[in-house]
Design a protein around this motif. Sequence first.
Motif, PDB file in Angstrom:
ATOM      1  N   SER B  57       0.763  -1.106  -0.035  1.00 25.01           N
ATOM      2  CA  SER B  57       0.082   0.064   0.100  1.00 25.01           C
ATOM      3  C   SER B  57       0.729   1.221  -0.053  1.00 25.01           C
ATOM      4  CB  SER B  57      -1.019  -0.043   1.278  1.00 25.01           C
ATOM      5  OG  SER B  57      -1.910  -0.870   0.923  1.00 25.01           O
ATOM      6  N   CYS B  61       0.633   3.840  -2.825  1.00 27.12           N
ATOM      7  CA  CYS B  61       0.420   5.383  -2.340  1.00 27.12           C
ATOM      8  C   CYS B  61       1.383   6.344  -2.990  1.00 27.12           C
ATOM      9  CB  CYS B  61       0.196   5.574  -1.000  1.00 27.12           C
ATOM     10  SG  CYS B  61      -1.460   4.692  -0.225  1.00 27.12           S
ATOM     11  N   PHE B 125      -5.389   6.589   5.496  1.00 26.87           N
ATOM     12  CA  PHE B 125      -6.145   6.336   4.056  1.00 26.87           C
ATOM     13  C   PHE B 125      -7.014   7.168   3.506  1.00 26.87           C
ATOM     14  CE2 PHE B 125      -4.215   1.748   4.751  1.00 26.87           C
ATOM     15  CZ  PHE B 125      -3.658   1.621   3.446  1.00 26.87           C
ATOM     16  N   VAL B 156     -10.307   0.493  -1.739  1.00 26.63           N
ATOM     17  CA  VAL B 156      -9.275   0.715  -0.535  1.00 26.63           C
ATOM     18  C   VAL B 156     -10.281   1.341   0.796  1.00 26.63           C
ATOM     19  CG1 VAL B 156      -8.344   2.877  -0.938  1.00 26.63           C
ATOM     20  CG2 VAL B 156      -7.157   1.297   0.293  1.00 26.63           C
ATOM     21  N   THR B 159     -12.002  -1.911   1.984  1.00 27.10           N
ATOM     22  CA  THR B 159     -11.009  -2.558   2.785  1.00 27.10           C
ATOM     23  C   THR B 159     -10.775  -1.958   4.083  1.00 27.10           C
ATOM     24  OG1 THR B 159      -9.862  -2.820   0.785  1.00 27.10           O
ATOM     25  CG2 THR B 159      -8.688  -3.659   2.497  1.00 27.10           C
ATOM     26  N   GLY B 194      -8.944  -5.858  -0.610  1.00 32.08           N
ATOM     27  CA  GLY B 194      -7.491  -5.274  -0.462  1.00 32.08           C
ATOM     28  C   GLY B 194      -6.681  -5.627  -1.901  1.00 32.08           C
ATOM     29  N   TRP B 198      -8.086  -2.750  -4.498  1.00 28.95           N
ATOM     30  CA  TRP B 198      -7.248  -1.712  -4.144  1.00 28.95           C
ATOM     31  C   TRP B 198      -6.003  -2.154  -5.042  1.00 28.95           C
ATOM     32  CZ3 TRP B 198      -5.059   2.599  -3.501  1.00 28.95           C
ATOM     33  CH2 TRP B 198      -3.733   2.954  -2.813  1.00 28.95           C
TER      34      TRP B 198
END
Lengths: 214, 449
Positions: B57, B61, B125, B156, B159, B194, B198
């Motif tokens: 993640s 990001c 998030f 996301v 999630t 997830g 995501w």
Amino acid sequence: MFIQTEAMPDPTMLRFLPGREVLEEGTRGFRDEREAAASPLAEKLFAIEGVSKVEFARDSITVTRSGGDWQHLKPAILGVVMEHFMTGAPVLRNEAASSVHASAPPADADGELGHVKESLRQVIDPELGYNIVDLGLVYDIAAEEGGVIRITMTTTTPGCPATNYLKTGAGEAAGALPGVEFVDVQLTYEPRWTPELMSPEAKAYFGIDDGGGW
Amino acid sequence: MIGASLSRWSMAYFAAALIALFAAEIMMTAGFGFPGATVAAPETLILVHVVAIGWLSLLMCGALLQFVPVLVVQPLYSDTLALPALVLLVSGLAALVLGFLQLGGYIGTSFPFLAAASVLLGCGFALIIWNLGRTLAAAPKLPLPAQFVTVGLVCVAATVTLGIIFALVLGGTVNATSLLVLTGIGRPIHATAGLGGWLTFTAMGVSYRLLAMFMLAPDLERPTTRAALLIGTIALAVAIAGGVIAALTHGNPAIALLAAFIGGVLALALYGADVRHLYRARKRKNIELNSRMTAFAFASLAASVVLIAVLLGLGQLEEHIGAVVFLVAFGWLSGLGLAQLYKIVAFLTWLECYGPILGKAPTPRVQDLVVEPRAVKWFRLYLLAVWAGEIVLLAGLPLLFRVATAAMFVATIGIAGEILRTRRLHNVAAASRLPAGAQLPRLLISSHA
């Protein structure tokens, strides 16, 4: 046609490079209107108020001013020089000197714009690692009076993080040339770039053997 | 807006992500968590979340903060929000790990670590979604890759919402019956949202654009691309919304997940056709290491889909779910992530160092910042180790799995070392490393364009 200007150590003198042959050989100076009668170009230059001396060399015209300032004189001189060469008139009236052709072909096919193009070759697209000219990213280069260069270019993909750097870099490279006073770089995505626009050398470098169209 | 700026904090996200990857590989090599423990054990939960949040993640990001502006030709909504988001995510992950250690009896204190993790990760998030969402919303029209990312951001959010519910239930903060039920049977929904929504769906969207950029291939707006987006979105909606509704109404989420899997396979097949087209239509015949290694990540994705189908057919999916997650996380997502990270760091470092002097002095190429022949051996070792690890995991050989993960760790150290050399310009010839006006970029913080 693109005319470059070059500053001289003596601020009352300015050199103009029209990108064409002025004299076949040697130099020829004109100190007043009487002497200028031997040259249609010198005659027209002396008609501009403030011009006190004109000298021709193989690829340049040096003008000395007695009054006024270059800010006002330069556009007038550029206009006269451009008009003269565009009409194809001879530089000298003397038959013996008539081998000097005002309309002689330039030293390189693109004239002074070729210098700009050459200078832009030092700007590389970072991702492709090749210069922006041969990648076909430079769509147009135009010269205007007063040492103004206008470049229209694109990037391989819109929104690329390198876009601003490429645009500024092109301006820096062209602006570093003698006689260039101002560079305007415009970005366009019409038409969108494709590898088809690359030079044959660039296509060979990337192994493109089908023309490069999508 | 004519070009995206450099994302100031992406390098810091990448560094934090790599540290989490090292931590996960050390845990696996040390025998901490699955397969030494069950998939539901606190140790495995730590391992899974260090990989999913810490590594994948944060990597995603960091990449999105840089590339969403590229996708939509709009500036990032806020460069400032990226740092607090990173701090919240890292501290949230730390709290989550402590919470799981608490659940496993490793920590005696009664501090509500899981509730703290819920707040921190939820806020982290949320900042990411807000920042990227506002950037996407500013675009007059969303190109297809950006639409994939939009769906990924919705996933996301789902999630994290499910994760917060689970954490609050497991930590004893809430005890509503419906949430207890959801926590009991909702884990596969959480994992699908997830890993599938995501991470995979977003990676699909970004890869459409990055592959086209890096390989000189046309941007895809094919019917197959639109179909992959539509079918994939429906499949994810069925898995997440359908699964949650089924769980809350005493139904069986497995039916929703199975239906979603069928849709997911179709979407991935269409994506596979698009990727194949991109590789075949590319103009750059001699593609670089990142694009070559990405092809192996795609092979891992295809293998993951086949593996799930086969295990479903054999009725052994539950038994081998750990092996499936391992292949998706390390073969597909990490394979893609490491390959693209190798390129992205070089590209962003070049822009930061040499972009400002472009046109003023000769500059090296992005390719001069890397030494592919040296890096390729680490990528090969990584891929071979992952595939070997998958085989021994399926064969039920946990000791050999630890050998494989040790090899993965060595390979990852090698890749990270190459990335570090790139960032420090060690691969650039001394004569052309720092022309007048160029500055060595800082390791973790990028200067603005």
